[in-house]
Design a protein around this motif. Structure first.
Motif, PDB file in Angstrom:
ATOM      1  N   LEU B 424       0.792  -1.234   0.000  1.00 31.82           N
ATOM      2  CA  LEU B 424       0.000   0.000   0.000  1.00 31.82           C
ATOM      3  C   LEU B 424       0.825   1.286   0.000  1.00 31.82           C
ATOM      4  CD1 LEU B 424      -2.756   1.484   0.291  1.00 31.82           C
ATOM      5  CD2 LEU B 424      -2.473   1.275   2.756  1.00 31.82           C
ATOM      6  N   TYR B 425       1.833   1.357   0.848  1.00 35.60           N
ATOM      7  CA  TYR B 425       2.460   2.659   1.086  1.00 35.60           C
ATOM      8  C   TYR B 425       3.528   3.046   0.063  1.00 35.60           C
ATOM      9  CZ  TYR B 425      -0.092   2.714   5.441  1.00 35.60           C
ATOM     10  OH  TYR B 425      -1.091   2.722   6.357  1.00 35.60           O
ATOM     11  N   HIS B 426       3.886   2.108  -0.832  1.00 42.43           N
ATOM     12  CA  HIS B 426       4.897   2.486  -1.809  1.00 42.43           C
ATOM     13  C   HIS B 426       4.449   2.172  -3.220  1.00 42.43           C
ATOM     14  CE1 HIS B 426       7.908   4.200   0.630  1.00 42.43           C
ATOM     15  NE2 HIS B 426       7.921   3.176   1.454  1.00 42.43           N
ATOM     16  N   TYR B 427       5.166   2.786  -4.141  1.00 41.55           N
ATOM     17  CA  TYR B 427       4.855   2.592  -5.538  1.00 41.55           C
ATOM     18  C   TYR B 427       6.135   2.181  -6.245  1.00 41.55           C
ATOM     19  CZ  TYR B 427       2.629   3.001  -9.919  1.00 41.55           C
ATOM     20  OH  TYR B 427       2.111   2.666 -11.132  1.00 41.55           O
ATOM     21  N   HIS B 428       6.107   1.008  -6.848  1.00 40.03           N
ATOM     22  CA  HIS B 428       7.249   0.486  -7.595  1.00 40.03           C
ATOM     23  C   HIS B 428       8.578   0.683  -6.865  1.00 40.03           C
ATOM     24  CE1 HIS B 428       5.203  -0.256 -11.666  1.00 40.03           C
ATOM     25  NE2 HIS B 428       4.508  -0.658 -10.658  1.00 40.03           N
ATOM     26  N   THR B 429       9.549   1.363  -7.486  1.00 41.25           N
ATOM     27  CA  THR B 429      10.873   1.374  -6.860  1.00 41.25           C
ATOM     28  C   THR B 429      11.081   2.595  -5.960  1.00 41.25           C
ATOM     29  OG1 THR B 429      11.899   2.488  -8.730  1.00 41.25           O
ATOM     30  CG2 THR B 429      11.850   0.099  -8.799  1.00 41.25           C
ATOM     31  N   ARG B 430       9.987   3.204  -5.523  1.00 40.89           N
ATOM     32  CA  ARG B 430      10.055   4.287  -4.528  1.00 40.89           C
ATOM     33  C   ARG B 430      10.788   5.532  -5.011  1.00 40.89           C
ATOM     34  NH1 ARG B 430      13.324   3.078  -1.077  1.00 40.89           N
ATOM     35  NH2 ARG B 430      12.872   4.516   0.591  1.00 40.89           N
ATOM     36  N   THR B 431      11.030   5.684  -6.305  1.00 38.80           N
ATOM     37  CA  THR B 431      11.664   6.919  -6.743  1.00 38.80           C
ATOM     38  C   THR B 431      10.796   8.099  -6.301  1.00 38.80           C
ATOM     39  OG1 THR B 431      10.621   6.484  -8.865  1.00 38.80           O
ATOM     40  CG2 THR B 431      12.979   6.094  -8.725  1.00 38.80           C
ATOM     41  N   GLN B 432       9.484   7.891  -6.273  1.00 42.99           N
ATOM     42  CA  GLN B 432       8.582   8.957  -5.833  1.00 42.99           C
ATOM     43  C   GLN B 432       8.184   8.791  -4.362  1.00 42.99           C
ATOM     44  OE1 GLN B 432       5.372   9.026  -8.698  1.00 42.99           O
ATOM     45  NE2 GLN B 432       6.724   9.519 -10.364  1.00 42.99           N
ATOM     46  N   THR B 433       7.536   7.674  -4.037  1.00 46.11           N
ATOM     47  CA  THR B 433       7.019   7.520  -2.666  1.00 46.11           C
ATOM     48  C   THR B 433       8.126   7.482  -1.620  1.00 46.11           C
ATOM     49  OG1 THR B 433       6.920   5.127  -3.010  1.00 46.11           O
ATOM     50  CG2 THR B 433       4.884   6.369  -3.333  1.00 46.11           C
ATOM     51  N   GLY B 434       9.326   7.087  -2.027  1.00 44.71           N
ATOM     52  CA  GLY B 434      10.440   7.071  -1.085  1.00 44.71           C
ATOM     53  C   GLY B 434      10.856   8.473  -0.691  1.00 44.71           C
ATOM     54  N   LEU B 443       6.155   2.650   5.874  1.00 41.40           N
ATOM     55  CA  LEU B 443       6.765   1.397   5.407  1.00 41.40           C
ATOM     56  C   LEU B 443       8.229   1.672   5.083  1.00 41.40           C
ATOM     57  CD1 LEU B 443       6.328  -1.588   4.681  1.00 41.40           C
ATOM     58  CD2 LEU B 443       5.825  -0.862   2.365  1.00 41.40           C
ATOM     59  N   PRO B 444       9.111   1.560   6.089  1.00 46.04           N
ATOM     60  CA  PRO B 444      10.499   1.961   5.874  1.00 46.04           C
ATOM     61  C   PRO B 444      11.400   0.885   5.276  1.00 46.04           C
ATOM     62  CG  PRO B 444      10.089   1.551   8.202  1.00 46.04           C
ATOM     63  CD  PRO B 444       8.812   1.259   7.483  1.00 46.04           C
ATOM     64  N   GLU B 445      10.940  -0.360   5.196  1.00 45.49           N
ATOM     65  CA  GLU B 445      11.840  -1.394   4.668  1.00 45.49           C
ATOM     66  C   GLU B 445      11.058  -2.568   4.100  1.00 45.49           C
ATOM     67  OE1 GLU B 445      14.181  -3.034   7.862  1.00 45.49           O
ATOM     68  OE2 GLU B 445      12.457  -3.030   9.197  1.00 45.49           O
ATOM     69  N   GLU B 446      11.749  -3.366   3.327  1.00 42.72           N
ATOM     70  CA  GLU B 446      11.148  -4.548   2.706  1.00 42.72           C
ATOM     71  C   GLU B 446      11.071  -5.692   3.714  1.00 42.72           C
ATOM     72  OE1 GLU B 446       9.049  -6.147   0.831  1.00 42.72           O
ATOM     73  OE2 GLU B 446       9.922  -5.199  -0.923  1.00 42.72           O
ATOM     74  N   THR B 447      10.097  -6.550   3.534  1.00 37.02           N
ATOM     75  CA  THR B 447      10.043  -7.782   4.315  1.00 37.02           C
ATOM     76  C   THR B 447       9.781  -8.942   3.370  1.00 37.02           C
ATOM     77  OG1 THR B 447       7.648  -7.616   4.672  1.00 37.02           O
ATOM     78  CG2 THR B 447       9.077  -6.653   6.366  1.00 37.02           C
ATOM     79  N   ALA B 448      10.084 -10.139   3.840  1.00 37.07           N
ATOM     80  CA  ALA B 448       9.643 -11.345   3.135  1.00 37.07           C
ATOM     81  C   ALA B 448       8.509 -11.922   3.963  1.00 37.07           C
ATOM     82  CB  ALA B 448      10.787 -12.338   3.015  1.00 37.07           C
ATOM     83  N   ASP B 449       7.338 -11.997   3.371  1.00 32.02           N
ATOM     84  CA  ASP B 449       6.182 -12.499   4.102  1.00 32.02           C
ATOM     85  C   ASP B 449       6.147 -14.019   4.009  1.00 32.02           C
ATOM     86  OD1 ASP B 449       5.802  -9.825   4.155  1.00 32.02           O
ATOM     87  OD2 ASP B 449       3.817  -9.812   3.205  1.00 32.02           O
ATOM     88  N   ILE B 450       6.158 -14.666   5.176  1.00 33.51           N
ATOM     89  CA  ILE B 450       6.112 -16.132   5.166  1.00 33.51           C
ATOM     90  C   ILE B 450       5.051 -16.630   6.148  1.00 33.51           C
ATOM     91  CG2 ILE B 450       8.507 -16.487   4.422  1.00 33.51           C
ATOM     92  CD1 ILE B 450       9.248 -16.990   7.328  1.00 33.51           C
ATOM     93  N   SER B 451       4.658 -17.868   5.977  1.00 30.28           N
ATOM     94  CA  SER B 451       3.598 -18.442   6.805  1.00 30.28           C
ATOM     95  C   SER B 451       4.143 -18.832   8.174  1.00 30.28           C
ATOM     96  CB  SER B 451       3.015 -19.674   6.120  1.00 30.28           C
ATOM     97  OG  SER B 451       3.996 -20.699   6.110  1.00 30.28           O
ATOM     98  N   TYR B 452       3.229 -18.998   9.118  1.00 27.68           N
ATOM     99  CA  TYR B 452       3.620 -19.455  10.445  1.00 27.68           C
ATOM    100  C   TYR B 452       4.278 -20.829  10.357  1.00 27.68           C
ATOM    101  CZ  TYR B 452       1.308 -15.582  12.766  1.00 27.68           C
ATOM    102  OH  TYR B 452       0.973 -14.328  13.200  1.00 27.68           O
ATOM    103  N   ALA B 453       3.689 -21.673   9.498  1.00 27.76           N
ATOM    104  CA  ALA B 453       4.201 -23.050   9.411  1.00 27.76           C
ATOM    105  C   ALA B 453       5.655 -23.052   8.933  1.00 27.76           C
ATOM    106  CB  ALA B 453       3.330 -23.866   8.468  1.00 27.76           C
ATOM    107  N   ASP B 454       5.920 -22.278   7.878  1.00 22.39           N
ATOM    108  CA  ASP B 454       7.285 -22.262   7.349  1.00 22.39           C
ATOM    109  C   ASP B 454       8.248 -21.588   8.317  1.00 22.39           C
ATOM    110  OD1 ASP B 454       6.884 -23.662   4.965  1.00 22.39           O
ATOM    111  OD2 ASP B 454       5.980 -21.885   4.042  1.00 22.39           O
ATOM    112  N   ALA B 455       7.763 -20.567   9.031  1.00 24.99           N
ATOM    113  CA  ALA B 455       8.617 -19.888  10.004  1.00 24.99           C
ATOM    114  C   ALA B 455       8.971 -20.852  11.134  1.00 24.99           C
ATOM    115  CB  ALA B 455       7.911 -18.653  10.547  1.00 24.99           C
ATOM    116  N   ARG B 456       7.946 -21.542  11.608  1.00 28.40           N
ATOM    117  CA  ARG B 456       8.158 -22.472  12.715  1.00 28.40           C
ATOM    118  C   ARG B 456       9.141 -23.564  12.306  1.00 28.40           C
ATOM    119  NH1 ARG B 456       3.209 -24.620  13.376  1.00 28.40           N
ATOM    120  NH2 ARG B 456       2.327 -22.561  13.621  1.00 28.40           N
ATOM    121  N   ALA B 457       8.951 -24.108  11.123  1.00 36.76           N
ATOM    122  CA  ALA B 457       9.801 -25.209  10.668  1.00 36.76           C
ATOM    123  C   ALA B 457      11.268 -24.789  10.588  1.00 36.76           C
ATOM    124  CB  ALA B 457       9.319 -25.708   9.310  1.00 36.76           C
ATOM    125  N   ARG B 458      11.502 -23.496  10.395  1.00 36.27           N
ATOM    126  CA  ARG B 458      12.888 -23.027  10.263  1.00 36.27           C
ATOM    127  C   ARG B 458      13.367 -22.264  11.497  1.00 36.27           C
ATOM    128  NH1 ARG B 458      10.235 -23.478   5.802  1.00 36.27           N
ATOM    129  NH2 ARG B 458      11.224 -24.125   3.854  1.00 36.27           N
TER     130      ARG B 458
END
Lengths: 353, 528
Positions: B424-434, B443-458
């Protein structure tokens, strides 16, 4: 339109089943003042400003909520109505901080307008101090609860127009407050900062942080334009002061967005005035860095390089990518340059991503 | 879009597939939500349980890249149970028998295995879709950003034709376009195969028309290259000079290492933009452009609405309008173009040369603009296309289509699917929204969204820095453990250079459109 008739201020008007008195009046150019009424949302009848006199009714009735009925006779500015409105405005003025002299909303405040219209000075009752202060711990929206009249328009804008369901009425009686979630700061709540609540707020209880105390309603100019972000193409007003965009609001009823914006549309304009903007042409130096150049030098270089490459490798050795963010006229001119001048169809843009 | 945004709030049934509307097209989503509050029904198909699912009566969390199997199976049920629109199919379409034979190969029991959706749910979905007419289909890049993107799109059209939902208000096939003027850039002919108004460059008549209008003796008669071909051409030296206008290819294209190698290979690279960005690093000449609010001009939105853009402030320094820059290069190469403003370009060239836009002139665009087709100056514009089943080419043609898996699927080494999109808070490569106060704070940084199951397993906890690796690269990024993402999937955006998902994505493309498969590649997630 049915053949059913309502009489308002002595004139007869036809109406459709289900239409409220307010809707019939507005359609016919009769101005019944409102505060809490928000077009497109369910009428709440909360503020009591739109009260009108209906013949044979025991009390004054809320025009925003009462459906017109056949043979109904309504007066919208009778002495009884005016007296009631004066009292309502007096009470609103007595509750919280409504000090127009220093209020950042002065000049575009519905409450101030009503006070002027009905000659209410706000001195009849002792002031009750607001329980709640100011929240500005987020970068975009300032909530000044001392100026909130609890009309509920923001709640409706959030729940019924944008349907983000972030804010609602909290507590009871004199403790009433518009709360985000379980009364937390906006930034910690479900709020997505679309700012529709600001647009709905009739006073200065909700304002854009970047514009509050920076621009008065009558200052600068308003320029209508189309949002630069996604493909919805929302219509917006740029509020411009001293060649700087200060805030953005939605064009009410404009298509396609019908007065709505999202967080990027409303708050995503700061890049325009960034000191990092490119200001002169740049040419790569031998040491790898850039040096500033004049337009003549830069464009002559581009043209001569293109001529050279066309002569050596043919026009298809040049390729170009146009911009899906810029205006049509730019894309047209670029494909014309490639086809008519350079002589290649190697022109594309990011249509596919 | 075949239809218009104004129809959303009035619609009675939606099938939203591969569209995270509440984040990518927030205002469009409000109208869908309004309709649902008014009793409309919403079926959402998406591997992720994003916000719109709160409003859906049914959410089908299909496996990434299984859309065609699902759509074919829905059509299988509609035909099997005789729930399709026989009249529309008989009078407005052709090639039904071929479609019927093809979808017969996709009974729900088979599709269930491909999509991960129970057969009974597929049957139930088909029955629900057939129960309300018209139903509006909305899709976004979840459909197109696959190696089978074009086939995905055709399948959505097959479904809507079978249901008889084409050519009417509150129906149709409605792709929400991602960029403010991606529709316009297509309409203007910034494509290798067409001039403005979709007139083909290989058509001699069209060429003659443009030769005359542009006052040139000859125009090239073969289709040009598409972006991925241009980039590869830089390495093979087929392309020597590359002119990038307002695109940050170094961050947006799949497989950044490959892209940067390509950009580095350019003999002469011109970049025209409003900021220095990751792409200007490779440029030989950088040209400073006037930005959005510094130009007079027009955009075309998703619903084909041409709307005005107006200048509110002057550009900084010596920055100039883009059309001026192109005009100046043309002049230096011996052509003096007559149009000296955006308005002259539109009124005297674009609308004159494009039959679809012939009735659109600046003087008619003062308020809410006009939707094309608008063939003459008395025409009110067109809200929805194919009225009464009249398709552009006569009858609507069913295309029998087979499901194909993504080019790279998970295996032992790379067991998870990475899908990418926007937040929501950014647009493409943030040349503008950044560079916008507020948005960057939210939204100051990127995240990798993962499931609880995969997080738990690792053994990964919320907010922990992790490594995400594909065959093409690896990044370090914070984990966002969320119920939105199903087990087996990683979801990321590409807004930040740091931890950009395009270091991982696969540079494989739909064979027709050359759209990259941003929605599917195989990755591994590791605790650091």
């Amino acid at each position: 339109m049915s053949n059913k008739i309502i009489t308002i201020n002595g004139n007869e008007y036809a109406f459709t089943e289900g239409e409220t008195i307010l809707a019939v009046a507005r359609r016919n150019g009769i101005d019944i003042p409102t505060l809490c009424h928000l077009s497109g949302a369910t009428p709440t009848g909360a503020c009591r400003v739109c009260m009108v006199e209906v013949e044979k009714a025991r009390t004054l009735m809320a025009a925003c909520a009462l459906p017109a009925s056949d043979g109904m006779v309504v007066k919208t500015e009778s002495p009884k109505v005016v007296k009631s409105r004066r009292m309502t405005v007096e009470l609103l003025l007595a509750s919280g901080e409504h000090d127009c002299v220093v209020c950042p909303g002065a000049g575009e405040c519905r409450l101030q307008e009503l006070a002027m219209r009905y000659g209410v000075a706000g001195k009849k009752f002792p002031k009750t101090k607001s329980r709640y202060g100011l929240e500005d711990v987020n970068p975009m929206i300032v909530r000044d609860f001392s100026r909130c009249i609890l009309c509920g328009r923001c709640v409706q804008a959030c729940n019924e127009i944008q349907v983000n369901r972030a804010i609602s009425f909290g507590y009871r009686g004199k403790k009433s407050k518009i709360v985000a979630g379980e009364d937390m700061a906006l930034k910690d709540s479900e709020c997505v900062f679309c700012g529709q609540c600001i647009e709905a707020c009739p006073t200065a209880a909700l304002m854009e942080k970047g514009a509050r105390v920076k621009i008065r309603p009558w200052e600068g100019k308003k320029v209508r334009t189309t949002c630069p972000y996604c493909g919805v193409g929302c219509q917006m007003w740029l509020h411009v002061k001293d060649d700087k965009i200060v805030k953005v609001t939605a064009v009410k009823d404009g298509s396609p967005n019908k007065g709505r914006l999202c967080v990027k549309g409303r708050f995503g304009f700061g890049f325009i005035h960034s000191p990092e903007r490119l200001k002169t042409p740049l040419i790569r130096k031998d040491d790898g860095g850039f040096r500033e150049a004049s337009w003549d030098e830069a464009l002559d270089l581009v043209a001569s390089k293109f001529r050279e490459i066309i002569a050596k490798d043919g026009p298809d050795a040049i390729a170009g990518v146009s911009c899906a963010r810029s205006i049509n006229e730019d894309s047209y001119a670029m494909q014309k340059l490639f086809r008519a001048v350079l002589g290649t169809n190697n022109i594309d843009h990011c249509a596919r991503t | 879009m075949t239809n218009s945004f104004s129809e959303f709030a009035k619609s009675k049934m939606f099938l939203v597939i591969g569209s995270n509307m509440t984040e990518a097209h927030p205002v469009a989503a409000t109208f869908v939500k309004n309709a649902v509050l008014n009793g409309a029904r919403l079926i959402m198909v998406d591997p992720r349980r994003h916000k719109l699912a709160d409003f859906a009566e049914l959410h089908l969390p299909i496996k990434v890249g299984s859309d065609i199997a699902l759509l074919n199976s829905l059509m299988n049920v509609l035909i099997e149970e005789d729930l399709y629109d026989r009249k529309f199919v008989a009078t407005c379409t052709m090639n039904f028998e071929a479609l019927k034979n093809k979808v017969a190969e996709y009974p729900p029991e088979r599709a269930a295995g491909i999509c991960g959706i129970p057969a009974e749910t597929i049957r139930d979905t088909a029955r629900r879709l057939a129960s309300v007419k018209p139903a509006m289909l909305i899709y976004t890049l979840g459909i197109t950003e696959h190696t089978c993107g074009v086939n995905n799109v055709m399948s959505t059209a097959n479904l809507q034709m079978l249901l008889g939902n084409m050519g009417m208000e509150c129906g149709g096939v409605n792709p929400l376009r991602g960029q403010n003027n991606v529709q316009g850039a297509c309409d203007m002919g910034a494509l290798p195969n067409v001039y403005c108004g979709y007139q083909k460059v290989i058509d001699q008549k069209a060429r003659e028309k443009f030769q005359k209008a542009w006052n040139v003796p000859k125009l090239p008669d073969r289709n040009g290259l598409m972006i991925p071909q241009m980039m590869e051409g830089l390495v093979s030296k087929k392309v020597k000079a590359f002119y990038i206008f307002g695109e940050n290819l170094a961050n947006t294209e799949p497989d950044i290492h490959k892209v940067e190698h390509e950009l580095k290979s350019a003999e002469f690279l011109v970049v025209q933009d409003i900021f220095q960005n990751e792409t200007t690093r490779f440029a030989h000449v950088v040209l400073p452009a006037a930005a959005w609010s510094e130009n007079d001009g027009t955009f075309v939105n998703s619903e084909r609405r041409v709307n005005r853009v107006r200048a509110a402030c002057p550009p900084p320094g010596e920055a100039m309008p883009n059309w001026w820059i192109f005009t100046e290069i043309a002049r230096r190469m011996g052509q003096d173009w007559p149009s000296k403003s955006a308005r002259e370009l539109w009124d005297n060239e674009i609308s004159v040369l494009s039959p679809n836009l012939a009735g659109i002139k600046y003087r008619r665009l003062e308020n809410d603009g006009l939707q094309w087709p608008c063939p003459n100056e008395d025409h009110p514009g067109t809200c929805f296309l194919h009225k009464d089943g009249q398709f552009t080419c006569g009858l609507g043609v069913f295309s029998p289509i087979d499901w194909t898996p993504p080019a790279e699927v998970p295996d032992e080494e790379y067991p998870l699917v990475l899908s990418t999109g926007r937040r929501l808070y950014h647009y493409h490569t943030r040349t503008q929204t950044g560079r916008c106060e507020g948005l960057n704070d939210m939204l100051p940084e990127e995240t990798a969204d993962i499931s609880y199951a995969d997080a738990r397993a690792r053994g990964i906890s919320q907010g922990e820095m992790i490594r995400v690796k594909s065959r093409r690269g690896e990044i370090r990024v914070k984990a966002r453990v969320t119920p939105e993402v199903p087990p087996g999937m990683v979801w990321m955006a590409f807004h930040f250079r740091e931890g950009n998902a395009n270091f991982l994505t696969n540079a494989v493309f739909d064979p027709v459109s050359l759209t990259a498969e941003y929605k599917a590649c195989a990755v591994r997630v590791e605790k650091i």
